[in-house]
Write an enzyme that holds these catalytic residues in place. Structure first.
Site, PDB file in Angstrom:
ATOM      1  N   LYS A 296     -24.071  -3.400  18.062  1.00  0.00           N
ATOM      2  CA  LYS A 296     -23.815  -2.844  16.727  1.00  0.00           C
ATOM      3  C   LYS A 296     -24.148  -1.362  16.733  1.00  0.00           C
ATOM      4  O   LYS A 296     -25.211  -0.963  17.232  1.00  0.00           O
ATOM      5  CB  LYS A 296     -24.699  -3.556  15.691  1.00  0.00           C
ATOM      6  CG  LYS A 296     -24.506  -3.062  14.264  1.00  0.00           C
ATOM      7  CD  LYS A 296     -23.489  -3.885  13.507  1.00  0.00           C
ATOM      8  CE  LYS A 296     -23.051  -3.254  12.205  1.00  0.00           C
ATOM      9  NZ  LYS A 296     -22.048  -2.169  12.380  1.00  0.00           N
TER      10      LYS A 296
ATOM     11  N   LYS B 229     -33.492  -0.136  16.850  1.00  0.00           N
ATOM     12  CA  LYS B 229     -33.412  -0.064  15.386  1.00  0.00           C
ATOM     13  C   LYS B 229     -33.090  -1.425  14.783  1.00  0.00           C
ATOM     14  O   LYS B 229     -33.694  -1.834  13.787  1.00  0.00           O
ATOM     15  CB  LYS B 229     -32.320   0.945  15.012  1.00  0.00           C
ATOM     16  CG  LYS B 229     -32.260   1.311  13.545  1.00  0.00           C
ATOM     17  CD  LYS B 229     -31.040   2.170  13.230  1.00  0.00           C
ATOM     18  CE  LYS B 229     -31.023   3.460  14.041  1.00  0.00           C
ATOM     19  NZ  LYS B 229     -29.900   4.341  13.634  1.00  0.00           N
TER      20      LYS B 229
ATOM     21  N   LYS C  65     -22.944   2.034  20.605  1.00  0.00           N
ATOM     22  CA  LYS C  65     -22.542   3.278  19.927  1.00  0.00           C
ATOM     23  C   LYS C  65     -21.229   3.743  20.518  1.00  0.00           C
ATOM     24  O   LYS C  65     -20.935   3.464  21.686  1.00  0.00           O
ATOM     25  CB  LYS C  65     -23.587   4.375  20.143  1.00  0.00           C
ATOM     26  CG  LYS C  65     -23.530   5.462  19.097  1.00  0.00           C
ATOM     27  CD  LYS C  65     -24.216   4.992  17.842  1.00  0.00           C
ATOM     28  CE  LYS C  65     -24.378   6.057  16.804  1.00  0.00           C
ATOM     29  NZ  LYS C  65     -25.425   5.668  15.850  1.00  0.00           N
TER      30      LYS C  65
ATOM     31  N   THR D  41     -28.254   4.404   4.000  1.00  0.00           N
ATOM     32  CA  THR D  41     -29.135   5.088   4.960  1.00  0.00           C
ATOM     33  C   THR D  41     -30.202   5.874   4.196  1.00  0.00           C
ATOM     34  O   THR D  41     -31.412   5.750   4.471  1.00  0.00           O
ATOM     35  CB  THR D  41     -28.323   6.028   5.873  1.00  0.00           C
ATOM     36  OG1 THR D  41     -27.276   5.264   6.477  1.00  0.00           O
ATOM     37  CG2 THR D  41     -29.189   6.660   6.939  1.00  0.00           C
TER      38      THR D  41
ATOM     39  N   ASN E  59     -23.356  12.432   4.980  1.00  0.00           N
ATOM     40  CA  ASN E  59     -23.608  11.202   4.203  1.00  0.00           C
ATOM     41  C   ASN E  59     -25.090  10.999   3.908  1.00  0.00           C
ATOM     42  O   ASN E  59     -25.485  10.795   2.753  1.00  0.00           O
ATOM     43  CB  ASN E  59     -23.024   9.985   4.941  1.00  0.00           C
ATOM     44  CG  ASN E  59     -23.375   8.682   4.242  1.00  0.00           C
ATOM     45  OD1 ASN E  59     -24.481   8.171   4.356  1.00  0.00           O
ATOM     46  ND2 ASN E  59     -22.444   8.162   3.472  1.00  0.00           N
TER      47      ASN E  59
ATOM     48  N   SER F 178     -24.967  -2.536   6.725  1.00  0.00           N
ATOM     49  CA  SER F 178     -23.800  -2.864   7.557  1.00  0.00           C
ATOM     50  C   SER F 178     -23.820  -4.340   7.928  1.00  0.00           C
ATOM     51  O   SER F 178     -22.791  -5.021   7.918  1.00  0.00           O
ATOM     52  CB  SER F 178     -23.827  -2.054   8.856  1.00  0.00           C
ATOM     53  OG  SER F 178     -23.119  -0.843   8.727  1.00  0.00           O
TER      54      SER F 178
HETATM   55  N1  GLU Z   1     -24.494   5.113  12.511  1.00  0.00           N
HETATM   56  C1  GLU Z   1     -25.541   4.480  11.773  1.00  0.00           C
HETATM   57  C2  GLU Z   1     -26.823   4.488  12.574  1.00  0.00           C
HETATM   58  O1  GLU Z   1     -27.025   5.323  13.425  1.00  0.00           O
HETATM   59  C3  GLU Z   1     -25.160   3.110  11.240  1.00  0.00           C
HETATM   60  C4  GLU Z   1     -24.797   2.095  12.270  1.00  0.00           C
HETATM   61  C5  GLU Z   1     -24.217   0.825  11.687  1.00  0.00           C
HETATM   62  O2  GLU Z   1     -24.111   0.736  10.483  1.00  0.00           O
HETATM   63  O3  GLU Z   1     -23.852  -0.035  12.487  1.00  0.00           O
HETATM   64  O4  GLU Z   1     -27.712   3.711  12.337  1.00  0.00           O
END
Ligand code: GLU
Length: 406
Positions: A67, A91, A103, A187, A217, A345
């Site tokens: 994810k 995370k 990613k 976030t 954002n 998410s």
């Molecule tokens: N890009 C965001 C992060 O770095 C969200 C990742 C997601 O929602 O999967 O946490």
């Protein structure tokens, strides 16, 4: 050392010096499961062809599908995407959600693309990766410069090719095509809940002076959320400039200004100054909400904040962490502070799979309860182990990841 993946591995090493784990378990985490890269041919509106390098790193899926977001940025490269994927593994474990870490990215200044070029690039990104992503395999999302609209194009492309139109392949979609209530602000909102849970421990005043680096954002929503409850946003920056007002910026007017002009530069309700000086503004709370490696050995001594809350991924290097810890300036680490995004998410993914739609109130009640629980656990553990919050967050994540392997 400014290679983000090397910094991420050094963070891991430093945490495992505080609490020991099985070395073969740790060693596996230092290598991503899979790195995919290639080139997408993008036909420009003028008929020319641009080859764009793209990436997807699937770091670890022991706790659930890979994810993590997709970044469109001119400086994105494989080392950055590897670091970001690694941080996602940790995370998701900190957030206690059933997800692994991944990613993606593409090396492109997407602000230079027309809307139709951006759509062609987004659909092509999904087409080249369609076999490796999926609701139970790998679930992308937005990151720097990628928007709900981009998620909608990608979700649509995936549905057309595979027939799975549930939307669960990708999160951060617009509401009309299966997005979750609250995902856009999640976030920043999650960061605010963490701040609220820990504030009294840091002796911060009821109303803080806040400085925010980055007005995308995360940064823009943070400015709204903090100022809505009376904190003063005394300075913000974007990639072009910074603007300050010691009496507090009018956030709504600033957002309007940015929408109209493309930057915070020249905002009439404050003084425009050099964006590279933003981090050194005196404040109670500094929120880096831009890119990696901003607070480093060479500039950390100039920071005049009492607490740092990382909405960006990887903004502080290990050397800077040591300096801040020695000065008693707490750093609330990215893998906790910005985990509200991936948490909501995951709620979106769950709603798509179950064909449900949760209210905004329900989303935020769940998010608040979950993220504050993790924040307090990480804080207490840091105190017990006499270590910093980053090492403590890593240790909590590693324990959870290790459990999935028992
Ligand atoms: N890009 C965001 C992060 O770095 C969200 C990742 C997601 O929602 O999967 O946490």
């Amino acid at each position: 050392m400014l290679n983000p993946f090397e910094n991420a591995l050094r963070q891991l090493e430093r945490a495992t010096a505080v609490k020991q784990f099985d070395p073969s378990f740790i060693k596996q985490l230092t290598f991503p499961h899979r790195e995919i890269r290639g080139h997408i041919p993008l036909k420009k509106d003028d008929g020319s062809l641009q080859m764009i390098e793209f990436y997807r790193v699937q770091h670890n899926n022991w706790r659930g599908p890979y994810k993590g977001g997709i970044r469109f940025h001119k400086d994105t490269d494989i080392e950055e995407v590897k670091a970001l994927a690694f941080w996602m593994t940790l995370k998701c474990a900190v957030a206690n959600i059933p997800m692994g870490g991944g990613k993606g990215g593409a090396t492109i200044n997407s602000k230079e693309l027309s809307v139709s070029e951006l759509e062609r690039l987004s659909r092509a990104w999904m087409r080249v990766l369609v076999d490796v992503v999926g609701p139970q395999k790998d679930v992308p999302a937005p990151d720097v410069n990628t928007t709900p609209q981009i998620m909608a194009w990608m979700s649509d492309e995936y549905g057309k090719i595979t027939g799975d139109t549930s939307g669960a392949v990708i999160t951060g979609k617009p509401l009309e095509v299966g997005g979750s209530e609250g995902r856009g602000t999640a976030t920043a909102q999650g960061g605010f809940y963490v701040f609220e849970a820990l504030r009294s421990n840091f002796g911060l005043p009821d109303l803080c002076k806040v400085v925010i680096q980055g007005f995308g954002n995360a940064g823009e929503h943070a400015a709204e959320i903090w100022s809505d409850v009376g904190h003063k946003i005394v300075a913000v920056s974007d990639s072009r400039a910074a603007v300050r007002n010691p009496n507090g910026l009018d956030v709504a007017a600033l957002i309007e200004h940015k929408k109209a002009s493309g930057s915070v530069h020249g905002f009439a309700g404050g003084e425009t100054f050099d964006g590279s000086e933003l981090l050194f503004e005196p404040c109670d709370l500094l929120i880096p909400a831009a890119l990696e490696n901003q607070i480093r050995e060479d500039n950390v001594a100039r920071i005049e904040a009492r607490v740092i809350l990382e909405l960006a991924n990887g903004p502080t290097t290990p050397e800077a962490d040591d300096f801040l810890f020695s000065k008693g300036i707490p750093v609330i680490p990215d893998i906790l502070a910005n985990s509200g995004g991936v948490t909501v998410s995951t709620y979106e993914w769950e709603q798509n799979i179950k064909r449900e739609h949760w209210s905004e109130q329900e989303v935020f009640i769940r998010l608040k309860k979950n993220i504050q629980e993790q924040a307090l656990q990480i804080f207490d553990q840091a105190r017990n182990l006499k270590t910093d919050l980053r090492r403590s967050a890593f240790i909590l994540a590693l324990e959870r990841i290790a459990k999935s392997q028992e």
